[in-house]
Design a protein around this motif. Structure first.
Motif, mmCIF file in Angstrom:
data_model
loop_
_atom_site.group_PDB
_atom_site.id
_atom_site.type_symbol
_atom_site.label_atom_id
_atom_site.label_comp_id
_atom_site.label_asym_id
_atom_site.label_seq_id
_atom_site.Cartn_x
_atom_site.Cartn_y
_atom_site.Cartn_z
ATOM 1 N N PHE A 159 -1.993 11.207 -38.212
ATOM 2 C CA PHE A 159 -3.360 11.442 -38.695
ATOM 3 C C PHE A 159 -3.568 11.101 -40.174
ATOM 4 C CE2 PHE A 159 -3.975 13.349 -34.595
ATOM 5 C CZ PHE A 159 -5.298 13.038 -34.321
ATOM 6 N N PRO A 160 -2.596 11.395 -41.072
ATOM 7 C CA PRO A 160 -2.847 11.033 -42.476
ATOM 8 C C PRO A 160 -3.008 9.521 -42.676
ATOM 9 C CG PRO A 160 -0.993 12.555 -42.304
ATOM 10 C CD PRO A 160 -1.331 12.127 -40.907
ATOM 11 N N ALA A 161 -2.557 8.715 -41.714
ATOM 12 C CA ALA A 161 -2.568 7.257 -41.901
ATOM 13 C C ALA A 161 -3.842 6.592 -41.395
ATOM 14 C CB ALA A 161 -1.355 6.637 -41.201
ATOM 15 N N ILE A 162 -4.749 7.352 -40.773
ATOM 16 C CA ILE A 162 -5.876 6.668 -40.135
ATOM 17 C C ILE A 162 -7.085 6.485 -41.055
ATOM 18 C CG2 ILE A 162 -5.185 7.346 -37.810
ATOM 19 C CD1 ILE A 162 -7.256 9.466 -37.794
ATOM 20 N N THR A 163 -7.004 7.093 -42.254
ATOM 21 C CA THR A 163 -8.142 6.951 -43.167
ATOM 22 C C THR A 163 -8.060 5.662 -43.968
ATOM 23 O OG1 THR A 163 -6.904 8.150 -44.837
ATOM 24 C CG2 THR A 163 -8.413 9.438 -43.480
ATOM 25 N N GLY A 164 -6.905 5.007 -43.911
ATOM 26 C CA GLY A 164 -6.767 3.720 -44.588
ATOM 27 C C GLY A 164 -6.534 3.806 -46.082
ATOM 28 N N ARG A 225 -5.771 1.231 -34.539
ATOM 29 C CA ARG A 225 -6.342 0.786 -33.266
ATOM 30 C C ARG A 225 -5.782 1.619 -32.110
ATOM 31 N NH1 ARG A 225 -8.982 -3.900 -32.838
ATOM 32 N NH2 ARG A 225 -9.422 -4.594 -30.735
ATOM 33 N N HIS A 226 -4.482 1.845 -32.156
ATOM 34 C CA HIS A 226 -3.804 2.667 -31.156
ATOM 35 C C HIS A 226 -4.371 4.097 -31.186
ATOM 36 C CE1 HIS A 226 -0.478 5.014 -29.433
ATOM 37 N NE2 HIS A 226 -0.417 5.658 -30.579
ATOM 38 N N ALA A 227 -4.578 4.621 -32.411
ATOM 39 C CA ALA A 227 -5.113 5.982 -32.567
ATOM 40 C C ALA A 227 -6.531 6.065 -32.021
ATOM 41 C CB ALA A 227 -5.091 6.384 -34.044
ATOM 42 N N ALA A 228 -7.343 5.050 -32.337
ATOM 43 C CA ALA A 228 -8.736 5.048 -31.866
ATOM 44 C C ALA A 228 -8.769 5.089 -30.342
ATOM 45 C CB ALA A 228 -9.462 3.815 -32.385
ATOM 46 N N LYS A 229 -7.872 4.315 -29.710
ATOM 47 C CA LYS A 229 -7.865 4.271 -28.239
ATOM 48 C C LYS A 229 -7.397 5.604 -27.647
ATOM 49 C CE LYS A 229 -6.191 -0.237 -27.950
ATOM 50 N NZ LYS A 229 -5.661 -1.362 -27.184
ATOM 51 N N MET A 260 -11.988 5.326 -38.962
ATOM 52 C CA MET A 260 -11.007 4.270 -38.653
ATOM 53 C C MET A 260 -11.659 2.899 -38.689
ATOM 54 S SD MET A 260 -8.586 5.978 -35.749
ATOM 55 C CE MET A 260 -9.870 6.777 -34.806
ATOM 56 N N TRP A 261 -12.877 2.848 -38.146
ATOM 57 C CA TRP A 261 -13.603 1.572 -38.173
ATOM 58 C C TRP A 261 -13.835 1.117 -39.615
ATOM 59 C CZ3 TRP A 261 -18.802 1.223 -40.022
ATOM 60 C CH2 TRP A 261 -19.313 -0.067 -39.961
ATOM 61 N N ARG A 262 -14.318 2.060 -40.435
ATOM 62 C CA ARG A 262 -14.642 1.734 -41.824
ATOM 63 C C ARG A 262 -13.386 1.289 -42.585
ATOM 64 N NH1 ARG A 262 -17.028 6.414 -42.895
ATOM 65 N NH2 ARG A 262 -18.945 5.897 -41.794
ATOM 66 N N ALA A 263 -12.276 1.965 -42.320
ATOM 67 C CA ALA A 263 -11.056 1.692 -43.075
ATOM 68 C C ALA A 263 -10.417 0.352 -42.694
ATOM 69 C CB ALA A 263 -10.061 2.827 -42.853
ATOM 70 N N TYR A 264 -10.473 0.011 -41.430
ATOM 71 C CA TYR A 264 -9.671 -1.141 -40.993
ATOM 72 C C TYR A 264 -10.456 -2.268 -40.304
ATOM 73 C CZ TYR A 264 -5.571 1.838 -41.781
ATOM 74 O OH TYR A 264 -4.605 2.633 -42.344
ATOM 75 N N PHE A 265 -11.618 -1.945 -39.748
ATOM 76 C CA PHE A 265 -12.260 -2.937 -38.872
ATOM 77 C C PHE A 265 -13.706 -3.232 -39.235
ATOM 78 C CE2 PHE A 265 -9.053 -0.443 -36.618
ATOM 79 C CZ PHE A 265 -8.156 -1.448 -36.278
ATOM 80 N N LYS A 275 -16.904 -1.260 -28.242
ATOM 81 C CA LYS A 275 -16.926 -1.860 -26.897
ATOM 82 C C LYS A 275 -15.659 -2.672 -26.640
ATOM 83 C CE LYS A 275 -21.878 -1.965 -26.043
ATOM 84 N NZ LYS A 275 -23.086 -2.779 -26.105
ATOM 85 N N GLU A 276 -15.174 -3.310 -27.708
ATOM 86 C CA GLU A 276 -13.930 -4.080 -27.607
ATOM 87 C C GLU A 276 -12.766 -3.150 -27.204
ATOM 88 O OE1 GLU A 276 -13.697 -6.813 -31.070
ATOM 89 O OE2 GLU A 276 -11.648 -6.038 -31.196
ATOM 90 N N LEU A 277 -12.713 -1.980 -27.817
ATOM 91 C CA LEU A 277 -11.651 -1.020 -27.489
ATOM 92 C C LEU A 277 -11.759 -0.578 -26.037
ATOM 93 C CD1 LEU A 277 -11.689 1.279 -30.671
ATOM 94 C CD2 LEU A 277 -10.051 -0.530 -30.130
ATOM 95 N N LEU A 278 -12.988 -0.328 -25.580
ATOM 96 C CA LEU A 278 -13.191 0.103 -24.191
ATOM 97 C C LEU A 278 -12.756 -0.994 -23.225
ATOM 98 C CD1 LEU A 278 -16.660 1.859 -24.543
ATOM 99 C CD2 LEU A 278 -14.424 2.946 -24.230
ATOM 100 N N THR A 279 -13.063 -2.237 -23.571
ATOM 101 C CA THR A 279 -12.668 -3.363 -22.715
ATOM 102 C C THR A 279 -11.140 -3.455 -22.644
ATOM 103 O OG1 THR A 279 -14.668 -4.493 -23.406
ATOM 104 C CG2 THR A 279 -12.997 -5.838 -22.340
ATOM 105 N N GLU A 280 -10.489 -3.274 -23.806
ATOM 106 C CA GLU A 280 -9.016 -3.308 -23.811
ATOM 107 C C GLU A 280 -8.436 -2.193 -22.955
ATOM 108 O OE1 GLU A 280 -7.118 -3.420 -27.678
ATOM 109 O OE2 GLU A 280 -8.504 -4.978 -28.334
#
Ligand SMILES: [Zn+2]
Length: 298
Positions: A159-164, A225-229, A260-265, A275-280
């Motif tokens: 969890f500490p790593a997901i804020t970027g 990405r793994h955490a978001a999923k 997570m989106w803001r920090a990395y994507f 939607k991309e995550l849901l498709t994956e």
């Protein structure tokens, strides 16, 4: 959705329950504990111990402590937040997860012992997945209760790593490593992890965990990405089958998902990324997307 729960028997003073599952399963957890106590002719439950306060590990605390009149012991770092029921510090607000309110009674200080059933369970600090998490080790039987610090195939979201934030991220990964190193020093014969079946091949599990950690450390966005999923799947299990549009909308209101989106994507639109995550996830068979665009966990 629930973590593993472990019941430590003691025919004189009553049983101790380690972790109590997710809130929506509290009635089932209570029934299981009552059944186990009756079948082992245990007098009652005297104490609930939480390895950490994620909602899937302490959601049964409120109902079980009320039913059995037992006390609750939690890691020191979260005691004040739990007492005040500060849902932001306790992460329920940011993850959009829920946990019935309970009142902690005792602090589980690392370096102390829980004496139960003639055995002495060592309380050890194991930050990484959660900065406050503890694990339990009983040297005579060689049993390690590893919470989310070590699973048979990896470990819980860092969890500490997901804020970027660079420093926080590196601190999170460094703590995972330190906790794995600590576990490596223990003469373990059986691991009871926070999720999944118990296992005895500690060396293999440590090797897999270290490999995963190296990969995430070099690619923190892959970890995010793994955490978001993983958080999406948890949410979908909680809310049940959902029209995709509603589900995406609710994710876009969830602070941890947006962080997570803001920090990395953030180079991609938030909705498109979701939607991309849901498709994956559908592609890997974790969830099903019906032709009517309804989502359900597989
Ligand atoms: Zn956890």
């Amino acid at each position: 959705m629930s973590s593993n729960s472990l019941l430590l028997h003691d025919e004189n003073q009553g049983a101790v329950l380690v972790d109590s599952g997710y809130g929506s399963h509290q009635a089932q957890t209570l029934a299981l504990v009552r059944h186990a106590l009756i079948s082992q002719r245990m007098p009652s439950l005297r104490l609930i111990v939480n390895t950490h306060l994620h909602s899937d590990h302490c959601g049964g605390n409120a109902l079980l402590s009320q039913h059995f009149g037992c006390e609750i012991a939690i890691p020191p770092g979260e005691f004040d937040a739990a007492l005040a029921w500060d849902q932001q510090t306790l992460s329920y607000e940011s993850t959009g997860q829920s946990c019935p309110r309970f009142k902690p009674d005792h602090v589980l200080r690392p370096g102390t012992l829980i004496k139960q059933g003639g055995r002495q369970w060592q309380v050890l600090a194991a930050p990484g997945h959660d900065p406050h998490s503890i694990i339990l080790f009983e040297p005579e039987s060689g049993i390690l209760v590893s919470a989310d610090a070590l699973w048979e195939h990896g470990f819980g979201i860092v969890f500490p790593a997901i804020t970027g934030e660079g420093l926080e991220t590196e601190r999170g990964f460094a703590e995972v490593e330190a906790s794995l190193n600590l576990i490596d020093t223990l003469p373990v014969r059986l691991v009871v992890p926070g999720h999944g079946p118990a296992f005895s091949d500690l060396a293999g599990a440590l090797q897999r965990a270290r490999k995963k950690l190296d990969y995430f450390r070099q690619n923190p966005e892959r970890h995010a990405r793994h955490a978001a999923k993983a958080l999406i799947m948890f949410r979908l299990l909680e809310v049940g089958p959902q029209p995709q549009a509603n589900f995406v909308e609710s994710l876009l209101k969830t602070p941890v998902h947006l962080a997570m989106w803001r920090a990395y994507f953030a180079q991609v639109d938030a909705q498109a990324w979701t939607k991309e995550l849901l498709t994956e996830l559908a592609h890997h068979g974790a969830l099903k997307m019906s032709p009517e665009m309804e989502l359900s966990a597989h």
